[in-house]
Motif scaffolding. Structure first.
Motif, PDB file in Angstrom:
ATOM      1  N   ARG A  20      46.468  48.519  43.817  1.00  0.00           N
ATOM      2  CA  ARG A  20      45.288  48.220  42.998  1.00  0.00           C
ATOM      3  C   ARG A  20      44.903  46.756  43.106  1.00  0.00           C
ATOM      4  O   ARG A  20      43.722  46.416  43.244  1.00  0.00           O
ATOM      5  CB  ARG A  20      45.582  48.586  41.538  1.00  0.00           C
ATOM      6  N   GLU A  21      45.907  45.838  43.074  1.00  0.00           N
ATOM      7  CA  GLU A  21      45.599  44.416  43.154  1.00  0.00           C
ATOM      8  C   GLU A  21      45.029  44.055  44.523  1.00  0.00           C
ATOM      9  O   GLU A  21      44.095  43.254  44.635  1.00  0.00           O
ATOM     10  CB  GLU A  21      46.869  43.592  42.862  1.00  0.00           C
ATOM     11  N   ARG A  22      45.572  44.629  45.578  1.00  0.00           N
ATOM     12  CA  ARG A  22      45.039  44.356  46.916  1.00  0.00           C
ATOM     13  C   ARG A  22      43.605  44.872  47.035  1.00  0.00           C
ATOM     14  O   ARG A  22      42.728  44.208  47.618  1.00  0.00           O
ATOM     15  CB  ARG A  22      45.931  44.992  47.979  1.00  0.00           C
ATOM     16  N   ALA A  23      43.348  46.058  46.476  1.00  0.00           N
ATOM     17  CA  ALA A  23      41.995  46.633  46.546  1.00  0.00           C
ATOM     18  C   ALA A  23      40.997  45.784  45.759  1.00  0.00           C
ATOM     19  O   ALA A  23      39.843  45.596  46.191  1.00  0.00           O
ATOM     20  CB  ALA A  23      42.012  48.072  46.034  1.00  0.00           C
ATOM     21  N   GLU A  58      38.580  50.656  39.180  1.00  0.00           N
ATOM     22  CA  GLU A  58      39.673  51.263  39.916  1.00  0.00           C
ATOM     23  C   GLU A  58      39.248  51.472  41.363  1.00  0.00           C
ATOM     24  O   GLU A  58      38.100  51.882  41.641  1.00  0.00           O
ATOM     25  CB  GLU A  58      40.060  52.613  39.301  1.00  0.00           C
ATOM     26  N   PRO A  59      40.136  51.248  42.298  1.00  0.00           N
ATOM     27  CA  PRO A  59      39.786  51.484  43.712  1.00  0.00           C
ATOM     28  C   PRO A  59      39.754  52.976  44.022  1.00  0.00           C
ATOM     29  O   PRO A  59      40.299  53.787  43.260  1.00  0.00           O
ATOM     30  CB  PRO A  59      40.909  50.771  44.464  1.00  0.00           C
ATOM     31  N   PRO A  60      39.112  53.354  45.100  1.00  0.00           N
ATOM     32  CA  PRO A  60      39.165  54.766  45.510  1.00  0.00           C
ATOM     33  C   PRO A  60      40.595  55.169  45.831  1.00  0.00           C
ATOM     34  O   PRO A  60      41.415  54.342  46.231  1.00  0.00           O
ATOM     35  CB  PRO A  60      38.267  54.811  46.760  1.00  0.00           C
ATOM     36  N   PRO A  61      40.935  56.413  45.611  1.00  0.00           N
ATOM     37  CA  PRO A  61      42.322  56.834  45.887  1.00  0.00           C
ATOM     38  C   PRO A  61      42.659  56.651  47.352  1.00  0.00           C
ATOM     39  O   PRO A  61      41.800  56.770  48.224  1.00  0.00           O
ATOM     40  CB  PRO A  61      42.326  58.303  45.476  1.00  0.00           C
TER      41      PRO A  61
END
Length: 534
Positions: A467-470, A519-522
């Protein structure tokens, strides 16, 4: 010859120089100690005076606080600590020039003590003259005797404040006392200061008893005088030891109808029966040998077995301890339990270590042997009125040891005197409980718990990292797209781009901060084994 030279003693000059050097260092050390005590007294006095302008009977003065801390730090009895603090105060406020001489090692500590004692009654407005003139004379002396110093001090006192000499005689009359000091050889020394009238009457009575025996008595006059002290205390005559039935002094030991004295002796059961030579303890005197214990036991009016008393629930919630509990606590402690205090329990109060709860006795401070201790009146008041945070705090352990914490955070441990002399008075150690698991199994189980926790936390940590990288990647892309839109505006002046490769460039600027709930995409599902990624 070579051996004698190698191990030859230093010269006399070197030895004398060392003696003089250490002698002067001792004076300097005493000056530093007295200065520190004087500064501590000033500090504690300011604190005590700022607590309450009208404290009433519960005041713990700065002097009392200082005496308690000095006595605990130096393991001194209360009277000795009080005397030391008084001497420090005198050097600090009354005799500063004498204090300077002590600091410079121009006088020694015994001389300074003598000056303090013999000038203690001089008026405050006159002591400065005594201090200045006496310091001027001492600095001129290269050596002096005790008598010379006494004569000089007394002469100055009589010249400057003659009323002080008169008051000293009257004050000496008020400081009457009698005390006994135990010696390691089974005897004791008798000290005292009594009035001249009492001294004359005592001397006459002792002399009469010493001379009342017949000429066949085997003791010296000094021995008979010493034995006569016991005869006087028991209101009887001095018996003769000649053993002759016709001795005229044979009936002199018949006791009069005078007061009787109760003497408590503590000893092990085997010592009393003669099976052991372990020493005993005579209350008010100290340690005595086994033979003396058995002599007391043969003439004792009663012999009691000492064991920890059983306390009922009703007795434990009552403020006043029972006679059995009080006797056990006194025989266990023997003296006041404050650090450095040696006042006997006969002059002590029994106090609750945890204060007794009068409103709800079952809530704490039970009247049980392991919750009581002996304190002299001085330290009892100190604990009561100068305890808690910022004052003296005590904690009693199961074996009777009391851990004291001073106002400065220092800790002192005092153990009961009776338990020190007679280990059987200590509570028995509890039997160790059997372990249900070995240390190796405990360690293996602990490692398994840690590994299981790490295994559960691993996917959670991986999701957080993804999540942090995204989020960082999304912010970088938005900044790059906004920068491209600005370049388009700069070069084309607002005309839209017709490029099919970046249709997003004609859109408005995007915010470069993400909302907290973004939230990033899964992530894409993992590829089957053996499938290439293209």
């Amino acid at each position: 010859m070579l051996t004698e030279q190698l191990f030859e003693y230093p010269s006399a000059a070197v030895l004398i120089a060392e003696i003089e050097s250490t002698y002067r260092e001792e004076s300097r050390l005493m000056a530093r100690r007295m200065a520190s005590i004087g500064d501590l007294l000033s500090r504690r006095t300011e604190e005590a005076e700022g607590v309450d302008p009208d404290p009433g009977y519960a005041v713990i003065t700065g002097f009392a606080r200082t005496c308690a801390e000095v006595g605990a730090a130096m393991n001194m009895a209360p009277m000795a600590a009080s005397r030391l603090v008084s001497q420090a105060e005198a050097l600090d406020t009354r005799l500063p020039m004498i204090a300077e001489l002590l600091e410079d090692a121009d006088i020694d500590w015994p001389s300074a003590q003598l000056i303090i004692t013999r000038t203690e009654l001089v008026e405050d407005h006159l002591i400065e003259q005594v201090d200045r003139r006496l310091a001027a004379r001492l600095i001129e002396w290269s050596s002096w005797s005790r008598r010379r110093l006494i004569n000089t001090v007394d002469k100055l006192v009589r010249e400057i404040d003659p009323e002080a000499a008169k008051e000293r005689r009257e004050s000496a009359e008020k400081r009457r006392y009698v005390s006994t000091t135990a010696r390691p050889d089974g005897t004791a020394e008798l000290h005292g200061r009594i009035s001249a009238t009492a001294a004359a009457a005592f001397e006459q009575r002792i002399s009469q008893l010493a001379m009342s025996v017949c000429a066949k008595d085997s003791r010296t006059v000094d021995q008979r005088r010493a034995d006569a002290v016991l005869a006087v205390s028991e209101s009887r005559g001095l018996p003769c030891d000649c053993g002759r039935p016709e001795c005229p002094a044979r009936g002199a030991d018949d006791a009069d109808n005078g007061p009787r004295t109760v003497i408590n002796v503590i000893a092990g059961e085997q010592t009393v029966t003669g099976e052991s030579d372990d020493p005993g303890y005579l209350e008010g005197f100290g340690v005595i040998d086994a033979d003396q214990v058995r002599e007391f036991a043969d003439t004792a009016a009663a012999v009691r077995l000492i064991e920890p008393p059983s306390v009922t629930e009703e007795q434990a919630t009552r403020y006043q301890p029972s006679a059995e509990v009080a006797r056990w606590v006194r025989l266990r402690d023997l003296t006041c339990r404050f650090p450095g205090c040696d006042r006997p329990v006969a002059r002590c109060d029994i106090d609750h270590t945890t204060p007794f709860n009068h409103a709800n006795p079952t809530a704490g401070g039970l009247t049980v042997p392991w919750g009581l201790a002996d304190y002299c009146r001085q330290h009892h008041r100190l604990k009561t009125f100068h305890g808690g945070p910022g004052g003296w705090q005590d904690e009693q352990l199961a074996d009777g040891t009391i851990v004291w914490t001073s106002p400065t955070g220092r800790t002192y441990r005092t153990t009961p005197g009776g338990a020190e002399l007679f280990p059987q008075m200590r509570p028995a150690c509890a039997a160790p409980a059997a372990r249900k698991a070995s240390r190796a199994r405990d360690k293996a189980a602990r490692i398994r718990r840690i590994r299981n926790k790490l295994r559960e936390q691993r996917p959670i940590n991986a999701a957080l990292r993804y999540r942090e990288r995204a989020r960082r990647r999304e912010i970088d892309l938005r900044k790059w797209r906004n920068r491209s839109r600005k370049y388009l505006l700069l070069f084309k002046g607002g005309r839209p781009s017709t490029s099919p490769f970046c249709p997003w460039i004609n859109e408005p600027l995007e915010p470069e901060e993400l909302p907290p709930d973004w939230e990033p995409p899964p992530p894409p599902p993992p590829l089957p084994d053996g499938e290439p990624p293209f």
